[in-house]
Write an enzyme that holds these catalytic residues in place. Structure first.
Site, PDB file in Angstrom:
ATOM      1  N   ASP A   7       0.866  -1.172   0.000  1.00 14.16           N
ATOM      2  CA  ASP A   7       0.000   0.000   0.000  1.00 14.16           C
ATOM      3  C   ASP A   7       0.905   1.225   0.000  1.00 14.16           C
ATOM      4  OD1 ASP A   7      -2.250   1.662   0.225  1.00 14.16           O
ATOM      5  OD2 ASP A   7      -2.159   1.617   2.419  1.00 14.16           O
ATOM      6  N   GLU A  67      -1.619  -1.574  -4.527  1.00 11.34           N
ATOM      7  CA  GLU A  67      -2.872  -0.830  -4.666  1.00 11.34           C
ATOM      8  C   GLU A  67      -2.642   0.356  -5.584  1.00 11.34           C
ATOM      9  OE1 GLU A  67      -5.889  -0.417  -1.423  1.00 11.34           O
ATOM     10  OE2 GLU A  67      -5.211   1.664  -1.540  1.00 11.34           O
ATOM     11  N   ASP A 139      -2.152   1.058   7.463  1.00 13.47           N
ATOM     12  CA  ASP A 139      -1.348   0.855   6.254  1.00 13.47           C
ATOM     13  C   ASP A 139      -0.961  -0.614   6.091  1.00 13.47           C
ATOM     14  OD1 ASP A 139      -1.060   3.704   5.384  1.00 13.47           O
ATOM     15  OD2 ASP A 139      -0.080   3.860   7.331  1.00 13.47           O
TER      16      ASP A 139
END
Length: 171
Positions: A7, A67, A139
């Site tokens: 991420d 992502e 996160d």
């Protein structure tokens, strides 16, 4: 198969490692890379790269999933996030593993069942799907969710490929 989910972020990049065996998922490790905010941009990007390469070397994943970036209202923030995202895409490619990308909505749908899931719902489902897992930050939970999404997709694609190769996938 061992997967790493990432991420991206310039302040905090989450990472999560899972193992997949068919439709079974198991937690391996997770964490966050947080370069110092007062460092120059180039130094922050280098620190992110170096930390990711150490994580890849230590955990030896077979695949990576990242992502996709959404656009912020602030163009400067979006550009800085793009720099971090470039490093996050580059590190696994340099390590020699394939990198897949997923939208935030796809990740939420794969993990929670709705593309409008909240951070709390994602964290709860990550802990449910990966017993023994307790990510230390949103996160890290988001990175594990990306890995779970990729694990589900990779498992489905592998199943389809096996059925096609054995002739069971024909209409």
């Amino acid at each position: 198969m061992r997967l790493i989910g990432l991420d991206p972020g310039l302040r905090h990049t989450g990472w999560g490692i899972i193992e997949t065996d068919g439709n079974r998922l198991s937690f391996v490790a997770s964490g966050v890379v947080s370069p110092k905010a007062d460092w120059a941009l180039a130094d922050r990007l280098k620190a992110l790269h170096d930390a990711l390469m150490q994580i890849l070397e230590h955990h030896a994943p077979h695949d990576a999933a990242v992502e996709e970036t959404f656009l912020n209202k602030n163009p400067s923030s979006t550009l800085k996030l793009g720099h971090a995202r470039g490093v996050v895409l580059l590190a696994p490619a340099l390590y020699g593993i394939p990198v897949s990308e997923y939208s935030a909505k796809s990740v939420k749908q794969a993990v929670v069942g709705t593309g409008a899931a909240t951070k709390d719902q994602i964290g709860m489902m990550v802990r449910t799907l990966l017993p023994g897992c307790n990510p230390k930050s949103e996160d890290a939970a988001d990175a594990l969710a990306v890995a779970i999404c990729h694990g589900h997709r990779a498992g489905t694609q592998q199943h389809w490929a096996q059925n096609i190769s054995t002739g069971r996938g024909r209409a």
